[in-house]
Design a protein around this motif. Structure first.
Motif, PDB file in Angstrom:
ATOM      1  N   GLY A   1     -12.935  -0.058  -2.067  1.00 31.79           N
ATOM      2  CA  GLY A   1     -11.896  -1.252  -2.533  1.00 31.79           C
ATOM      3  C   GLY A   1     -10.604  -0.650  -2.449  1.00 31.79           C
ATOM      4  O   GLY A   1     -10.370   0.423  -2.515  1.00 31.79           O
ATOM      5  N   CYS A   2      -9.664  -1.604  -2.457  1.00 32.09           N
ATOM      6  CA  CYS A   2      -8.309  -1.164  -2.220  1.00 32.09           C
ATOM      7  C   CYS A   2      -7.414  -1.923  -3.226  1.00 32.09           C
ATOM      8  O   CYS A   2      -6.863  -2.851  -3.043  1.00 32.09           O
ATOM      9  CB  CYS A   2      -7.622  -1.480  -0.925  1.00 32.09           C
ATOM     10  N   PRO A   3      -7.302  -1.379  -4.531  1.00 29.55           N
ATOM     11  CA  PRO A   3      -8.447  -0.433  -5.224  1.00 29.55           C
ATOM     12  C   PRO A   3      -9.622  -0.999  -5.378  1.00 29.55           C
ATOM     13  O   PRO A   3      -9.775  -2.132  -5.547  1.00 29.55           O
ATOM     14  CB  PRO A   3      -7.625   0.154  -6.597  1.00 29.55           C
TER      15      PRO A   3
ATOM     16  N   GLY B   1     -11.904   4.464  -3.744  1.00 27.23           N
ATOM     17  CA  GLY B   1     -10.896   3.971  -3.033  1.00 27.23           C
ATOM     18  C   GLY B   1     -11.042   3.777  -1.342  1.00 27.23           C
ATOM     19  O   GLY B   1     -11.457   4.858  -0.933  1.00 27.23           O
ATOM     20  N   ASP B   2     -10.633   2.910  -0.876  1.00 29.59           N
ATOM     21  CA  ASP B   2     -10.699   2.710   0.587  1.00 29.59           C
ATOM     22  C   ASP B   2     -10.103   3.772   1.376  1.00 29.59           C
ATOM     23  O   ASP B   2     -10.408   4.607   2.437  1.00 29.59           O
ATOM     24  CB  ASP B   2     -10.050   1.581   1.262  1.00 29.59           C
TER      25      ASP B   2
ATOM     26  N   ALA C   1      -1.469   5.783  -5.341  1.00 28.68           N
ATOM     27  CA  ALA C   1      -1.823   5.582  -6.863  1.00 28.68           C
ATOM     28  C   ALA C   1      -2.416   4.369  -7.268  1.00 28.68           C
ATOM     29  O   ALA C   1      -2.647   4.249  -8.687  1.00 28.68           O
ATOM     30  CB  ALA C   1      -0.394   5.852  -7.655  1.00 28.68           C
ATOM     31  N   GLY C   2      -2.680   3.439  -6.777  1.00 26.19           N
ATOM     32  CA  GLY C   2      -3.192   2.177  -6.932  1.00 26.19           C
ATOM     33  C   GLY C   2      -4.696   2.393  -7.581  1.00 26.19           C
ATOM     34  O   GLY C   2      -5.122   1.787  -8.859  1.00 26.19           O
ATOM     35  N   CYS C   3      -5.191   3.391  -6.916  1.00 22.41           N
ATOM     36  CA  CYS C   3      -6.487   3.587  -7.497  1.00 22.41           C
ATOM     37  C   CYS C   3      -6.486   3.884  -9.023  1.00 22.41           C
ATOM     38  O   CYS C   3      -7.488   3.712  -9.790  1.00 22.41           O
ATOM     39  CB  CYS C   3      -7.295   4.411  -6.674  1.00 22.41           C
TER      40      CYS C   3
ATOM     41  N   ALA D   1      -2.202   8.827  -1.058  1.00 21.64           N
ATOM     42  CA  ALA D   1      -2.621   7.709  -1.898  1.00 21.64           C
ATOM     43  C   ALA D   1      -1.370   7.054  -2.301  1.00 21.64           C
ATOM     44  O   ALA D   1      -0.337   7.664  -2.108  1.00 21.64           O
ATOM     45  CB  ALA D   1      -3.655   8.145  -2.824  1.00 21.64           C
TER      46      ALA D   1
ATOM     47  N   ILE E   1      -5.112   2.830   4.790  1.00 17.16           N
ATOM     48  CA  ILE E   1      -3.981   2.286   5.289  1.00 17.16           C
ATOM     49  C   ILE E   1      -3.198   3.582   6.104  1.00 17.16           C
ATOM     50  O   ILE E   1      -2.603   3.301   6.924  1.00 17.16           O
ATOM     51  CB  ILE E   1      -2.987   1.887   4.167  1.00 17.16           C
TER      52      ILE E   1
ATOM     53  N   ARG F   1       0.906  -1.054   0.025  1.00 17.96           N
ATOM     54  CA  ARG F   1       0.233  -0.001  -0.105  1.00 17.96           C
ATOM     55  C   ARG F   1       1.162   1.183   0.103  1.00 17.96           C
ATOM     56  O   ARG F   1       0.296   2.483  -0.084  1.00 17.96           O
ATOM     57  CB  ARG F   1      -0.861   0.063   1.216  1.00 17.96           C
TER      58      ARG F   1
HETATM   59  S1  SF4 Z   1      -7.541   2.635  -1.640  1.00 15.80           S
HETATM   60 FE1  SF4 Z   1      -5.805   1.245  -1.611  1.00 15.80          FE
HETATM   61  S2  SF4 Z   1      -5.274   1.419  -3.693  1.00 15.80           S
HETATM   62 FE2  SF4 Z   1      -6.393   3.192  -3.504  1.00 15.80          FE
HETATM   63  S3  SF4 Z   1      -4.956   4.717  -2.825  1.00 15.80           S
HETATM   64 FE3  SF4 Z   1      -5.761   3.665  -0.917  1.00 15.80          FE
HETATM   65  S4  SF4 Z   1      -4.008   2.025  -0.739  1.00 15.80           S
HETATM   66 FE4  SF4 Z   1      -3.782   2.587  -2.756  1.00 15.80          FE
END
Ligand code: SF4
Lengths: 477, 179
Positions: B148-150, B83-84, B15-17, B13, B91, A64
């Protein structure tokens, strides 16, 4: 304070990079550039907030840090956990991990080149910002855009097959992996490869032609005679597991050491104006011991590449200079494409290796060593995960040196060079701002990663005057 | 109807989203033909213009991020928390159990490889950290939540298609996923 005699220019946010950052240019009274900083503006604190958690959770938490190369963190973390358990994982597990890693190199390098950097190469630094992006590429060069998309997809599918998600997959566990590869999955991966590889070679030709046609630009664009750092195995380029090698600007091997000893050799310097630290080779001190990593760092650090096609391309790459060490920053793109070629070839080798279909996936252990170090090459450079745990396995201390951080000094130097050469006074052309940003894009920094610790990075340039007053903030639009 | 304008941003963040958005692969070409991307991390427009849809991924961790979230809210008609991290902090909230200064102290003076004899803690030319990392709806009103993550690429595509149909999307239960 120096602010009393300088003015500054700020570029914020830096765009088409992965994460958040800005550039601050400080001007002297006569309008020339005093200094320029690339500021990484985000801080997240992963080293600290993981304290007290079970080390086995780390391969799930640390990805993450970064959604662009989550696999690097996933694997570096798993390797550190293996070390805590005191196990050597099975050949099948190790090869499956490496296969996922190749998938990541393909997807991440494709993203960097096609989605983020190719607009500058295809349209020029001074093109209209409205088209200078992947949508513009899709319109004018649909084939290239589609190639970028398919290549990224190919890599992401490998990751998803093994780890069930494209972003933040879960496959590696302390002591091995949690899933084998099925026959039809393997065949599908092998099938998709040849066409993409051929087209990749066309793209390599395109970049070579660009570099030839723009030889003058390439020679002076943020060129830095630095040292280079990367993993090697028996002298060959290595991405998953090897020794750390440092090569000097003149091509001599300065040092080579086991990744477990990294902290004896690598230190991190702190500046007040960036959340991103500045790693350096301890024996030479900061900033003299600064070095570069990532595609250019790795291909300069190794003796050769173990797969035939990438090795041939590397020979051509090296023929660009007399001593074979290439300092031109724009050549990062070329080096990046050579690495995609290697990733394809290596993935093919792995897929044809009987071990890859094996079912011996995990080694269990009751041992808990108090310390574990996992080092891997992430697409953007060498990545270090280092955990210390108590006797039950709860995390006591974490140290992360993230790929992009290793290039921090070079990115700052490069931005400053472009600023000094092109900026006089506060009237700055948009193309100059974009060139400064392109320096950063060459390194393909992932600020989410590097600031794990910190992480974010569109670009803004601020110009500050000799009294420390903000003269101008340039938001490019 | 002219193409709806979209602005996106990533705050605290990973960047995964945004990567998950790119994971709609070829469909992106079609989608890009139907909408107008304005300021996003993958384009060079730095100032958020007036848009129909604003998308925020990531939580709020510093003052600049909070400021961008408010600006996005001002400029858009529909605001999506994506995203979460954006939806409930994700996180990033793990740092909320600790004092902000202690977190900085540890990261910049105390790790094994840090060489910082003067004990410098970054802060100059940099935005101030918020005391806690928070979800975006602590600062702005959110119209659509996509956890969702993401979030899966399919979910993201669904949301955009709904918007193109002129509806305010509600993520169906079978697509709702928290990681
Ligand atoms: S929700 Fe998950 S994928 Fe999206 S920015 Fe947060 S840690 Fe990254």
């Amino acid at each position: 304070m120096e602010n009393i005699t300088t003015r500054t220019i700020e570029v914020n946010p830096v765009t088409r990079i992965e994460g958040h950052g800005k550039i601050t240019v400080h001007l002297n009274d006569d309008g020339t550039v005093d200094k320029a900083h690339f500021n990484v503006t985000q801080f997240r604190g992963f080293e600290v907030f993981t304290r007290g958690r079970d080390f086995r959770e780390m391969p799930v938490i640390t990805p993450r840090i970064c959604g662009i190369c989550p696999v690097s963190h996933h694997l570096a973390s798993a390797k550190a956990c293996d070390a805590i358990l005191g196990v050597e994982i099975t050949p099948s597990a190790s090869k499956l991990r490496e296969l996922m890693h190749m998938g990541q190199f393909i997807q991440s390098h494709a993203l960097s080149f096609f989605h983020l950097s190719s607009p500058d190469i295809l349209f020029g630094f001074d093109a209209d910002p409205a088209i200078r992006n992947i949508a513009g590429v899709a319109q004018k060069y649909p084939e290239l855009a589609i190639l970028g998309i398919s290549m990224r997809k190919y890599g992401q599918e490998i990751i998803k097959t093994l780890g069930s998600k494209k972003v933040h997959p879960w496959h590696s566990i302390p002591g091995g992996v949690n899933r084998s590869l099925k026959l039809d999955e393997r065949d599908e991966m092998l099938q998709g490869m040849p066409t993409l590889k051929l087209k990749l070679k066309d793209t390599i030709e395109l970049v070579k032609k660009y570099l030839e046609e723009h030889a003058d630009l390439a020679k002076k664009f943020a060129t830095l005679e630095s040292s280079y750092l990367g993993l090697v195995k028996e002298g060959f380029l290595e991405l998953y597991d090897g020794d750390i090698r440092l090569r000097s600007p003149r091509g001599r091997i300065t040092d080579q050491f086991s990744s477990k000893d990294y902290y004896k050799y690598i230190g991190e310097h702190v500046e007040s104006w960036s959340y991103l630290k500045f790693p350096f080779y301890r024996p030479l001190g900061f900033p003299h011991g600064s070095y570069r990593v990532g595609p250019l760092g790795r291909v300069n650090a190794c003796d050769d590449i173990s797969t035939p096609e990438a090795s041939a391309e590397l020979a051509n790459f090296r023929s660009m200079t007399e001593d074979g060490v290439v300092h031109y920053t724009l050549y990062y793109h070329y080096a990046r494409l050579i690495e995609i070629l290697y990733a394809f070839e290596r993935a093919e080798e792995l897929l044809n290796d009987p071990d890859i279909m094996g079912s011996d996936l995990r080694v269990s252990s009751r041992e808990i060593n108090r310390e574990g170090i996992g080092v891997i090459e992430a697409p953007r450079g060498t990545l270090f995960h280092h955990y210390q745990v108590d006797e039950k396995g709860a995390i006591e201390k974490v140290n992360l040196i993230v790929a992009t951080g290793n290039n921090n000094y070079a990115m700052n130097k490069g931005v400053e060079m472009v600023a000094k050469e092109n900026i006089r006074g506060t009237e700055v052309k948009e193309s100059v701002l974009n060139s400064m940003e392109h320096v950063i894009r060459c390194y393909d920094p992932c600020l989410s990663c590097s600031t794990h610790a910190v992480g974010k990075m569109p670009l803004q340039v601020t110009i500050v005057d000799p009294r420390g007053e903000e003269v101008r903030t340039i938001q490019k639009d | 109807m002219s193409k709806p304008k979209i602005a996106t941003t990533w705050l605290e963040a990973c960047a995964g989203c945004h990567m998950s958005f790119l994971d709609i692969d070829e469909k992106i070409v079609d989608l890009l033909a139907q909408v107008e991307l304005t300021s996003t991390p993958i384009t060079d427009i730095k100032e958020i213009p007036e848009v129909e849809v604003g998308v925020i991924s990531g939580a709020l961790g510093n003052e600049e991020e909070a400021h961008i979230a408010r600006k996005m809210r001002e400029k858009c008609k529909i605001l999506i928390a994506w995203g979460d991290c954006a939806v409930f902090g994700g996180i990033n909230c793990l740092r909320n159990f600790m004092e902000k200064d202690a977190v900085l102290q540890e990261a910049y003076t105390n790790t094994v490889s840090t060489v910082n004899p003067e004990g410098i803690i970054p802060g100059e030319e940099l935005p101030k950290l918020l005391h806690h990392a928070i979800p975006i709806d602590h600062q702005v009103k959110v119209d659509v939540y996509v956890p969702g993550c993401p979030p899966d690429p399919e979910t993201i595509l669904y949301v955009f298609q709904e918007i193109l149909q002129g509806r305010i999307p509600k993520v169906p239960v079978d697509m709702m996923r928290y990681d």
